[in-house]
Design a protein around this motif. Structure first.
Motif, PDB file in Angstrom:
ATOM      1  N   UNK A  13      -1.075  -5.255   7.985  1.00 37.49           N
ATOM      2  CA  UNK A  13      -0.924  -3.890   8.513  1.00 37.49           C
ATOM      3  C   UNK A  13       0.536  -3.594   8.846  1.00 37.49           C
ATOM      4  N   UNK A  14       1.228  -4.598   9.367  1.00 36.24           N
ATOM      5  CA  UNK A  14       2.614  -4.368   9.813  1.00 36.24           C
ATOM      6  C   UNK A  14       3.609  -4.371   8.666  1.00 36.24           C
ATOM      7  N   UNK A  15       3.391  -5.239   7.700  1.00 36.32           N
ATOM      8  CA  UNK A  15       4.419  -5.412   6.663  1.00 36.32           C
ATOM      9  C   UNK A  15       3.926  -5.134   5.240  1.00 36.32           C
ATOM     10  N   UNK A  17       2.213  -7.152   3.549  1.00 38.16           N
ATOM     11  CA  UNK A  17       2.358  -8.443   2.863  1.00 38.16           C
ATOM     12  C   UNK A  17       1.159  -8.713   1.936  1.00 38.16           C
ATOM     13  N   UNK A  18       1.416  -8.674   0.650  1.00 37.63           N
ATOM     14  CA  UNK A  18       0.321  -8.844  -0.321  1.00 37.63           C
ATOM     15  C   UNK A  18      -0.161 -10.295  -0.381  1.00 37.63           C
ATOM     16  N   UNK A  21      -2.606 -10.747   2.342  1.00 45.05           N
ATOM     17  CA  UNK A  21      -3.872 -10.105   1.985  1.00 45.05           C
ATOM     18  C   UNK A  21      -4.603 -10.932   0.931  1.00 45.05           C
ATOM     19  N   UNK A  22      -3.825 -11.570   0.042  1.00 41.15           N
ATOM     20  CA  UNK A  22      -4.417 -12.444  -0.976  1.00 41.15           C
ATOM     21  C   UNK A  22      -5.234 -13.568  -0.345  1.00 41.15           C
ATOM     22  N   UNK A  25      -8.472 -12.104   0.586  1.00 42.03           N
ATOM     23  CA  UNK A  25      -9.284 -11.907  -0.623  1.00 42.03           C
ATOM     24  C   UNK A  25      -9.932 -13.232  -1.022  1.00 42.03           C
ATOM     25  N   UNK A  26      -9.119 -14.292  -1.020  1.00 43.24           N
ATOM     26  CA  UNK A  26      -9.638 -15.615  -1.401  1.00 43.24           C
ATOM     27  C   UNK A  26     -10.751 -16.051  -0.443  1.00 43.24           C
ATOM     28  N   UNK A  52     -12.575  -2.795  -5.956  1.00 42.47           N
ATOM     29  CA  UNK A  52     -12.289  -1.492  -5.331  1.00 42.47           C
ATOM     30  C   UNK A  52     -12.328  -1.608  -3.809  1.00 42.47           C
ATOM     31  N   UNK A  54     -11.700  -4.270  -1.961  1.00 44.00           N
ATOM     32  CA  UNK A  54     -10.514  -4.962  -1.436  1.00 44.00           C
ATOM     33  C   UNK A  54      -9.277  -4.064  -1.487  1.00 44.00           C
ATOM     34  N   UNK A  55      -9.155  -3.275  -2.542  1.00 46.53           N
ATOM     35  CA  UNK A  55      -8.004  -2.361  -2.633  1.00 46.53           C
ATOM     36  C   UNK A  55      -8.076  -1.339  -1.496  1.00 46.53           C
ATOM     37  N   UNK A  58      -7.133  -2.920   1.741  1.00 49.13           N
ATOM     38  CA  UNK A  58      -5.670  -3.073   1.858  1.00 49.13           C
ATOM     39  C   UNK A  58      -5.038  -1.763   2.323  1.00 49.13           C
ATOM     40  N   UNK A  59      -5.514  -0.675   1.738  1.00 52.52           N
ATOM     41  CA  UNK A  59      -4.952   0.637   2.092  1.00 52.52           C
ATOM     42  C   UNK A  59      -5.279   1.023   3.531  1.00 52.52           C
TER      43      UNK A  59
END
Lengths: 180, 110
Positions: A13-15, A17-18, A21-22, A25-26, A52, A54-55, A58-59
Motif C-alpha cells: 500500500x505504501x510503496x 512494491x510488486x 505483492x508477489x 500471490x504465492x 483478475x 489479485x490485480x 493490488x489496486x
C-alpha cells in the motif's frame, strides 16, 4: 521468517512494491483458485478470475485496514469477481453450464469417496448458487460463518440456513450415490 | 448438532481438502499476475502528475513577477537568462519538481 500478511499489505500500500505483492500471490493463489474452481466448476475460468481478483486486490490494497484477515479480504474480492463474471454471462445458469452437464452423469454408479473431486462437484451442482457459494467459502476456504456472511453480504442467520440446507442436499445426494 | 452431522461435516471437509489438494501452486500463475501488475497504472501516479501539472501551470502564470528581482553576477547566467527567458527557466525548474514528486511520493523506482 516470512513476513506477516499485514506487513506485506502495508508495504504494498505504501510503496506499490510488486515483489511484496508477489509473496501474497504465492501465499494465497491456491486458496483463491480452489475457491473459484469449486464455484465455477471450470479451472480455466477460475484461473482467469483469480488473476483478475489479485490485480484488483493490488489496486485496492490501500482499502485493506487490517480489521479482518487478509485472506478474508482477498476472498471477498475474488467472490465479487465471480459475481461480476456471472452477471456478465447474463444469468447464473449460463455461467454454471458445467453443472448442468454434470447432472446428466450423476446417476452413473460410482461409490462416493471423500477424495473424489468429481463427485463433490456433482453434488455441489445440485445446490442453489448461494448455497454452493457459502458451502465453498466455509468448507473449502475455511471461512467462519461470520466471515462468509461478511464476504457475501448476507445476514449471518441466512448464511447458516443456506449452509444447513446445502449440507442436507449434499448429504442426501452423496449417501444416495453411496447406496447405489 | 448430532454426531451424524459432525461426522458428515468432517467427511465433507475432508472431501474439500482432497479435492482442493489437486490445485497445486502454479509458478506460471504468479508470473502471469506479476506481468499484469507491471502494466497496472497507479492511480496515485496519475493524480500526482495532474496535481503537479496544475501547480506548474499556476506557477508559470506568476513567473514574470518571480523573475523580476533576479540579477546575475555571472555573464554566463545572464546570457542564459536573456537567451532562454525567465519563463522557460522557471517552467523547467517547476516541471522537474513536479516529475520528482510524481516519482518519489508513490515510492516508484526510476
Amino acid at each position: 521468517m516470512a513476513a506477516h500478511d499485514l506487513e506485506l499489505a502495508a508495504l504494498v500500500a505504501a510503496t506499490g512494491d510488486r515483489h511484496a505483492f508477489g509473496q501474497l500471490v504465492a501465499r494465497y493463489q491456491t486458496l483463491v483458485r480452489a475457491m473459484l474452481t469449486r464455484m465455477t466448476g471450470n479451472h480455466a475460468l477460475a484461473d482467469d478470475l483469480a488473476q483478475d481478483a489479485f490485480i484488483k486486490a493490488y489496486r485496492k490494497i490501500g482499502t485493506f485496514t487490517g480489521a479482518g484477515s487478509f485472506k478474508s479480504w482477498l476472498c471477498r474480492i475474488a467472490y465479487t469477481e465471480f459475481l461480476q463474471a456471472v452477471r456478465k454471462r447474463k444469468s447464473a445458469a449460463a455461467a454454471m453450464e458445467r453443472f448442468t452437464a454434470h447432472q446428466d452423469v450423476l446417476g452413473q454408479a460410482q461409490n462416493w469417496d471423500s477424495g473424489d473431486a468429481m463427485d463433490l462437484d456433482r453434488a455441489l451442482s445440485h445446490l442453489s448458487e448461494v448455497e454452493r457459494n457459502v458451502i465453498v467459502l466455509c468448507f473449502s476456504s475455511g471461512m467462519s460463518h461470520a466471515e462468509a456472511a461478511d464476504i457475501t453480504g448476507l445476514p449471518l442467520g441466512t448464511v447458516k440456513s443456506h449452509i444447513n440446507r446445502g449440507k442436507a442436499k449434499m448429504r442426501a445426494i452423496l449417501e444416495q450415490k453411496e447406496a447405489v | 448438532m448430532t454426531d451424524q452431522d459432525d461426522k458428515f461435516d468432517a467427511s465433507l471437509r475432508a472431501a474439500f481438502e482432497k479435492a482442493d489438494a489437486q490445485i497445486t501452486p502454479d509458478p506460471q500463475f504468479n508470473a502471469r499476475v506479476e506481468s499484469r501488475l507491471a502494466r497496472v497504472v497507479n492511480p496515485r501516479t496519475l493524480l500526482l502528475s495532474g496535481a503537479g501539472a496544475s501547480g506548474s501551470a499556476l506557477a508559470m502564470s506568476q513567473m514574470e513577477r518571480l523573475a523580476d528581482g533576479l540579477t546575475f553576477h555571472s555573464q554566463f547566467l545572464t546570457w542564459i537568462f536573456d537567451t532562454i527567458g525567465p519563463q522557460s527557466i522557471i517552467a523547467v525548474v517547476f516541471a522537474l519538481m513536479a516529475v520528482s514528486f510524481t516519482f518519489l511520493l508513490p515510492g516508484k523506482r526510476i
